[in-house]
Write a protein that holds these residues in place. Structure first.
Motif, short mmCIF file in Angstrom:
data_model
loop_
_atom_site.label_atom_id
_atom_site.label_comp_id
_atom_site.label_asym_id
_atom_site.label_seq_id
_atom_site.Cartn_x
_atom_site.Cartn_y
_atom_site.Cartn_z
N LYS A 452 0.83 -1.20 0.00
CA LYS A 452 0.00 0.00 0.00
C LYS A 452 0.86 1.24 0.00
O LYS A 452 2.01 1.21 0.43
CB LYS A 452 -0.90 0.01 1.24
CG LYS A 452 -2.00 -1.04 1.17
CD LYS A 452 -2.92 -0.90 2.35
CE LYS A 452 -4.11 -1.84 2.19
NZ LYS A 452 -5.00 -1.78 3.34
N CYS A 453 0.27 2.34 -0.47
CA CYS A 453 1.00 3.61 -0.47
C CYS A 453 1.19 4.06 0.97
O CYS A 453 0.24 4.11 1.74
CB CYS A 453 0.21 4.66 -1.24
SG CYS A 453 0.92 6.31 -1.08
N PRO A 454 2.42 4.39 1.35
CA PRO A 454 2.66 4.83 2.73
C PRO A 454 1.93 6.15 3.04
O PRO A 454 1.67 6.45 4.19
CB PRO A 454 4.16 5.00 2.81
CG PRO A 454 4.65 5.07 1.41
CD PRO A 454 3.65 4.33 0.56
N ASN A 455 1.63 6.94 2.01
CA ASN A 455 0.92 8.20 2.25
C ASN A 455 -0.59 7.99 2.35
O ASN A 455 -1.25 8.66 3.12
CB ASN A 455 1.12 9.17 1.09
CG ASN A 455 2.54 9.68 1.02
OD1 ASN A 455 3.28 9.56 1.98
ND2 ASN A 455 2.91 10.22 -0.12
N CYS A 456 -1.12 7.16 1.48
CA CYS A 456 -2.57 7.17 1.26
C CYS A 456 -3.30 5.93 1.73
O CYS A 456 -4.51 5.89 1.72
CB CYS A 456 -2.88 7.39 -0.22
SG CYS A 456 -2.04 8.81 -0.88
N ASP A 457 -2.58 4.89 2.10
CA ASP A 457 -3.21 3.70 2.62
C ASP A 457 -4.10 3.00 1.59
O ASP A 457 -5.08 2.37 1.95
CB ASP A 457 -4.03 4.05 3.88
CG ASP A 457 -4.21 2.82 4.77
OD1 ASP A 457 -3.29 1.98 4.78
OD2 ASP A 457 -5.26 2.71 5.41
N ARG A 472 2.86 2.40 -8.48
CA ARG A 472 2.47 3.81 -8.42
C ARG A 472 1.17 3.95 -7.64
O ARG A 472 0.26 3.13 -7.79
CB ARG A 472 2.29 4.34 -9.85
CG ARG A 472 2.28 5.85 -9.93
CD ARG A 472 2.20 6.32 -11.36
NE ARG A 472 3.38 5.97 -12.15
CZ ARG A 472 3.39 5.88 -13.48
NH1 ARG A 472 2.29 6.09 -14.16
NH2 ARG A 472 4.49 5.57 -14.12
N CYS A 473 1.10 5.01 -6.84
CA CYS A 473 -0.13 5.30 -6.11
C CYS A 473 -1.01 6.17 -7.00
O CYS A 473 -0.57 7.22 -7.46
CB CYS A 473 0.17 6.03 -4.80
SG CYS A 473 -1.33 6.67 -4.02
N HIS A 474 -2.25 5.72 -7.25
CA HIS A 474 -3.12 6.50 -8.13
C HIS A 474 -3.74 7.71 -7.43
O HIS A 474 -4.46 8.47 -8.04
CB HIS A 474 -4.21 5.59 -8.71
CG HIS A 474 -3.68 4.73 -9.82
ND1 HIS A 474 -4.48 3.91 -10.57
CD2 HIS A 474 -2.42 4.58 -10.30
CE1 HIS A 474 -3.74 3.28 -11.47
NE2 HIS A 474 -2.49 3.66 -11.31
N TYR A 475 -3.43 7.82 -6.15
CA TYR A 475 -3.98 8.97 -5.43
C TYR A 475 -2.99 10.11 -5.39
O TYR A 475 -3.30 11.23 -5.77
CB TYR A 475 -4.36 8.56 -4.01
CG TYR A 475 -5.73 9.04 -3.65
CD1 TYR A 475 -6.83 8.24 -3.88
CD2 TYR A 475 -5.92 10.31 -3.12
CE1 TYR A 475 -8.10 8.68 -3.58
CE2 TYR A 475 -7.17 10.75 -2.81
CZ TYR A 475 -8.26 9.93 -3.05
OH TYR A 475 -9.52 10.39 -2.76
N CYS A 476 -1.75 9.82 -4.95
CA CYS A 476 -0.79 10.92 -4.77
C CYS A 476 0.36 10.83 -5.75
O CYS A 476 1.19 11.73 -5.82
CB CYS A 476 -0.26 10.93 -3.34
SG CYS A 476 0.87 9.58 -2.99
N GLY A 477 0.44 9.75 -6.52
CA GLY A 477 1.49 9.66 -7.54
C GLY A 477 2.80 9.09 -7.03
O GLY A 477 3.76 8.98 -7.78
ZN ZN Z 1 -0.33 7.75 -2.26
#
Ligand code: ZN
Ligand code: ADP
Length: 745
Positions: A452-457, A472-477
Motif C-alpha cells: 500500500k501507499c505509505p501516504n494514502c493507505d 504507483r499510487c493512483h492517489y498521490c502519484g
Molecule cells: Zn499515495
C-alpha cells in the motif's frame, strides 16, 4: 453621488459592500470594476449599487480612485446571479463574483495587446489634395494613398508596401494629416474561424418533433427541457438548429460540455456552422487568449459560447439559450468552494433572463429525470438512432465460466473471436478497461500482505515502463520499486494480481500481433493535446483498436467502430458510493453507444462476474426507464440523495492527534447545536464521525463529520450555522464545510 463597492477580499468581516464617494466628473455604473482605497492599500472592487445616500460618517468616507474599465465588467444579470449563489453557498459575494470574471483580469495582471495604427485625420478632399501635392512615388504619397479610404491601417501592414514608413508617418502626423495611436487587437485562438456555411442535416421526425417543442420557448419567454435521446439519436443537431434560431433572433447561446478536450468534434461542428460568432473557452487557452475571448463575448462579437462549466458565467447579453450537453457528467458539479451545480446555475440564469434551458443526455442523471417527471422540465424523448440505425446488440459474458474453461486471461473467448472478426473485416473496436496500469495490486501469497501507499493507505498499482516496472499510487502519484521479498513475512511469494489498461493492451498484442492499437488513459494523455493525438490516430484508422478508461466513453462519434468490449464491468459496479450504480449504467450505455454509429451495425460484449446484477441487465437492454425506476426506488427507500442532502465537515491537519481532537470537539459542538435547535435535529437523519477511506493525503491527516439531512428550510439554516462554525476554525487543524449540491430542491 456614492457607490457601494464589493471589495475583492474573501473574508467574513468584509462580506458587506463598502460605501465610497464618487469624485466630481467620474461616472460609474453598477457592475463596473473600480480601484478603491482599503486600509492602507489600493484594492479592486465591483460597484454593487449607485446611491444618493451616504451611510458612513463624513470623516470615514473615502473616494473611488478610478474605474478599471469604462464598462460594467459584470452585467446586471450576473451581479444578481452572484448574489443568489453567495446566499446559497453561504459565502461572501466577493467570492462568487470571482467566478464571473476571467481570473487574469484580477490584480491588473492582464495587458491588452495593442498595435501601432495610422488613420487619416482630415477630410477626404483635404487628404487627396495633400497626396497630389507630394512628390509622386515618394513614401509620403504612397502612404497617403493607402490611408485615403479613411480606414485605420496598422503600421506593420503599411510597412509591407512602403519600406520603413516610420519617419514619413511621423512627418504626416506632425503636419496634422494623420493620427497615430495604439489600437487594441484580439488574440483569436486557433486562428480566425471561417464558416463553411454548412446548413446542417434535414431533421428526422423525432428531431423535428423535439425542435418544434422548443421553438415557441425560444421565441417567447423561455422554458426548461430535458432532452433524453439514445446514443446516436442526433441530439447535437437539435440544439444546433436551436442555436441557429437564436442567432436569427439576434440572441446569444451558451453550449456547455463536460470537458472541452473530449469534445473536439462538437467544437469543429459549431465553428464550421457558425464561424466567428462562436467563441470556444477551454483551459488550454493562454491567459491573454482567455481574456480576449471574454471581451469578444462581452462586446457581443461572439454570440455562441462553447465551453466547460465555467462558461455558464459568460457575460453574453440577450441570452436566449443554454444547453448542458451530457448533463449527467459529474464535472458539472464544482467541488471547489464555492460549490455549485452548473445545471442549477444555468436554470437560474435562464429564468432570470427569459432564456431556454436544454439539458441533454442519453443517460440523464437520476436527479434531472426525477425533476422532469415532477414537471420541473419538459421531457423530450428521442428513442431511435438517426436513419433507423439499430442500437447495438449487447451480449453478457459470464467470466466465472471462462475460469471454469481454463481461460485465465482478461479477454473471454467470445470477445477474442469478435475482435479477430472485426479486425479481419477492416473495422474498428473499442475496449473499455476502467483502470489504468498493468496490475492493480501486489500481494504476498503466503501472508496476504498487500503493498500500500505509505501516504494514502490504498493499494499500489503496477505499471510497466520502457525498461522496468514501478508501483504507483493512483492517489498521490508516489512511486516505488516492487519489493522482491515480502516486507511482512520475508517470504518470496510476492505476486501481481488484477489487470489494467496496459495488461489489456498486451493481451491484444499477443493475440493480434501487428495490429496497431492506441491506449487512452491518464498515463498517455498527460501531454499537451494528448487526447487529440490519440483520437486522431484512431479516427484516421492508423490504430484499429482503442483501449482506454472511461475517457473513451464520452461523446465520440467514430463511424468505423462496430465492436465495443467492456473488459471488466464489475469494476464500475463495486465501488462503495451510493452513485456507483448510476455511474456504471451511464458508463456502459455511453460506451455501448460508440458502436454501430456508421452504416455497419454494432456489437457490444460486456464481461462480468455478476451476470445477474440488474444494472448489467438494464445496460444490456439499454433500458433507461427501467434503470431509472429501480434506482429511484432504491434511493428513496435508502434515503439517499436526491431525497436527502449529504454534507460534511472536513478536518485536516499535519498532525494526526490534532485532526482527531478537532473532530471529537467538533462533533460535541454540532450535537450541542442540534440539541439547542430541535427543528434542525428533526431534519438530521445521520451524524457520524469517520475517517475517510483515504487516511491521509499528501501528508495531511483527515477526519470527517458526515451528516445526512432532509431537504428543508431548516436544513438550509443549519448549514448557515455550520458554515460559521467551520469558518471560526480551530487551532492546529483546518475545517472545511461541504454540501453536495445535487438535491431535489
Ligand atoms: Zn499515495
Ligand atoms: P448523439 O449526441 O445523440 O449521440 P449525435 O448528435 O452525435 O448523436 O449524432 C449522431 C450522428 O448522426 C452524427 O454523426 C451526426 O452527424 C448524424 N446526424 C445527426 N442528425 C442527422 C440527420 N438528421 N440526418 C443524418 N445524420 C444525422
Amino acid at each position: 453621488m456614492y457607490c457601494r463597492v464589493i471589495v475583492d477580499i474573501v473574508h467574513e468581516n468584509v462580506a458587506k459592500p463598502f460605501t465610497y464617494l464618487i469624485p466630481e466628473g467620474m461616472t460609474l455604473c453598477s457592475g463596473q470594476r473600480v480601484a478603491v482605497p482599503f486600509g492602507a492599500r489600493e484594492k479592486e472592487g465591483i460597484v454593487a449599487e449607485i446611491t444618493a445616500e451616504c451611510d458612513v460618517a463624513p470623516e470615514k468616507l473615502r473616494t473611488v480612485i478610478r474605474p478599471l474599465e469604462d464598462y460594467a465588467a459584470v452585467p446586471p444579470e450576473l451581479m444578481a446571479l452572484a448574489q443568489e449563489m453567495a446566499q446559497q453557498a453561504h459565502c461572501p459575494v466577493a467570492e462568487t463574483l470571482r467566478l464571473m470574471l476571467p481570473a487574469q483580469m484580477r490584480g491588473g495582471r492582464i495587458r491588452e495587446k495593442t498595435v501601432r495604427t495610422a488613420q487619416i485625420a482630415v477630410s477626404g478632399p483635404e487628404a487627396y489634395a495633400a497626396m497630389e501635392a507630394s512628390r509622386p512615388g515618394s513614401k509620403r504619397a504612397k502612404l497617403l494613398e493607402l490611408l485615403l479610404p479613411g480606414k485605420p491601417v496598422s503600421v506593420h501592414e503599411l510597412g509591407e508596401t512602403v519600406r520603413d514608413p516610420g519617419e514619413a508617418l511621423r512627418k504626416l502626423e506632425g503636419d496634422g494629416l494623420i493620427r497615430l495611436y495604439e489600437a487594441e487587437t484580439m488574440r483569436t485562438p486557433g486562428g480566425a474561424f471561417r464558416a463553411t456555411g454548412d446548413p446542417g442535416y434535414e431533421l428526422t421526425p423525432e428531431q423535428q418533433e423535439a425542435l418544434e417543442e422548443i421553438l415557441p420557448c425560444l421565441h417567447g419567454k423561455g422554458g426548461k427541457f430535458l432532452l433524453h435521446g439514445v446514443t446516436g439519436s442526433g441530439k447535437t443537431e437539435v440544439f444546433m438548429k436551436a442555436v441557429h434560431e437564436m442567432l436569427a433572433l439576434g440572441k446569444c447561446a451558451i453550449i456547455l460540455v463536460p470537458e472541452i478536450a473530449l469534445t473536439p468534434q462538437m467544437v469543429s461542428w459549431f465553428r464550421g456552422r457558425f464561424g466567428a460568432v462562436a467563441a470556444v473557452i477551454h483551459s488550454r487557452l493562454s491567459a491573454g487568449e482567455r481574456y480576449d475571448e471574454w471581451r469578444r463575448i462581452r462586446r457581443g462579437e461572439a454570440r455562441v459560447v462553447i465551453g466547460a462549466r465555467s462558461a455558464v458565467f459568460s457575460p453574453v447579453e440577450k441570452l436566449g439559450l443554454i444547453v448542458v450537453d451530457e448533463e449527467h457528467e459529474s464535472t458539472y458539479l464544482n467541488d471547489r468552494h464555492p460549490r455549485y451545480d452548473t445545471r442549477d446555475v444555468a436554470a437560474s440564469r435562464c429564468e432570470r433572463e427569459n432564456a431556454t434551458l436544454i439539458l441533454a443526455s442519453a443517460t440523464p442523471s437520476i436527479l434531472s429525470f426525477a425533476r422532469a417527471r415532477r414537471g420541473d422540465y419538459i421531457l423530450l424523448e428521442m428513442l431511435h438512432r438517426v436513419n433507423d440505425r439499430p442500437l447495438p446488440e449487447v451480449e453478457i459474458v459470464d467470466m466465472r465460466q471462462e475460469l471454469e474453461h481454463n481461460n485465465r486471461t482478461v479477454l473471454s473467448y467470445a470477445l477474442r473471436q469478435a475482435l479477430q472478426e472485426c479486425v479481419a473485416k477492416g473495422e474498428q473496436a473499442i475496449l473499455l478497461m476502467n483502470r489504468r496500469g498493468y496490475n492493480s495490486f501486489v500481494s504476498c501469497r503466503s501472508c496476504g500482505y498487500v503493498v500500500k501507499c505509505p501516504n494514502c493507505d490504498i493499494s499500489m498499482t503496477y505499471h510497466i515502463g520502457d525498461n522496468d516496472g514501478k508501483l504507483r499510487c493512483h492517489y498521490c502519484g508516489k512511486e516505488m520499486i516492487p519489493p522482491a521479498l515480502c516486507p511482512e513475512c520475508g517470504g518470496r511469494h510476492i505476486r501481481f494480481f488484477g489487470a489494467g489498461t496496459q495488461k489489456v493492451e498486451e493481451e491484444v498484442h499477443k493475440m493480434l500481433p501487428g495490429v496497431p492499437t492506441a491506449r487512452m488513459d491518464y498515463d498517455t494523455t498527460g501531454t499537451k493535446d494528448g487526447h487529440g493525438k490519440i483520437l486522431e490516430e484512431f479516427r484516421s484508422g492508423r490504430a484499429r483498436i482503442l483501449i482506454g478508461t472511461q475517457m473513451i466513453a464520452k461523446g465520440l462519434d467514430f463511424p468505423q467502430v462496430t465492436l465495443v468490449g467492456v473488459v471488466a464491468a464489475d469494476l464500475a459496479l463495486n465501488l462503495p458510493d451510493y452513485r456507483s450504480r448510476e455511474r456504471a449504467f451511464q458508463l456502459f450505455t455511453q460506451v455501448a453507444g460508440r458502436a454501430g454509429r456508421g452504416t455497419q451495425p454494432g456489437r457490444v460484449i460486456l464481461q462480468t462476474y455478476l451476470p445477474k446484477d440488474p444494472v448489467i441487465g438494464f445496460a444490456a437492454r439499454q433500458d433507461y426507464r427501467a434503470f431509472f425506476e429501480s434506482e429511484f426506488r432504491r434511493r428513496r427507500n435508502g434515503l439517499y440523495p436526491p431525497f436527502t442532502i449529504l454534507a460534511r465537515l472536513l478536518i485536516e491537519s499535519d498532525r494526526e492527534e490534532n485532526a482527531e481532537k478537532t473532530a471529537e470537539a467538533l462533533e460535541i459542538k454540532v450535537r450541542e447545536m442540534l440539541d439547542a435547535h430541535p427543528a434542525w435535529q428533526k431534519k438530521t437523519l445521520i451524524l457520524l464521525r469517520d475517517t475517510p477511506s483515504v487516511k491521509y493525503l499528501k501528508s495531511k491527516f483527515r477526519r470527517h463529520l458526515v451528516m445526512k439531512s432532509l431537504v428543508s428550510k431548516e436544513t438550509d439554516e443549519m448549514y448557515g450555522a455550520l458554515t460559521e462554525l467551520a469558518a471560526a476554525g480551530s487551532e492546529g487543524a483546518e475545517i472545511i464545510f461541504e454540501v453536495n449540491p445535487a438535491t431535489m430542491m
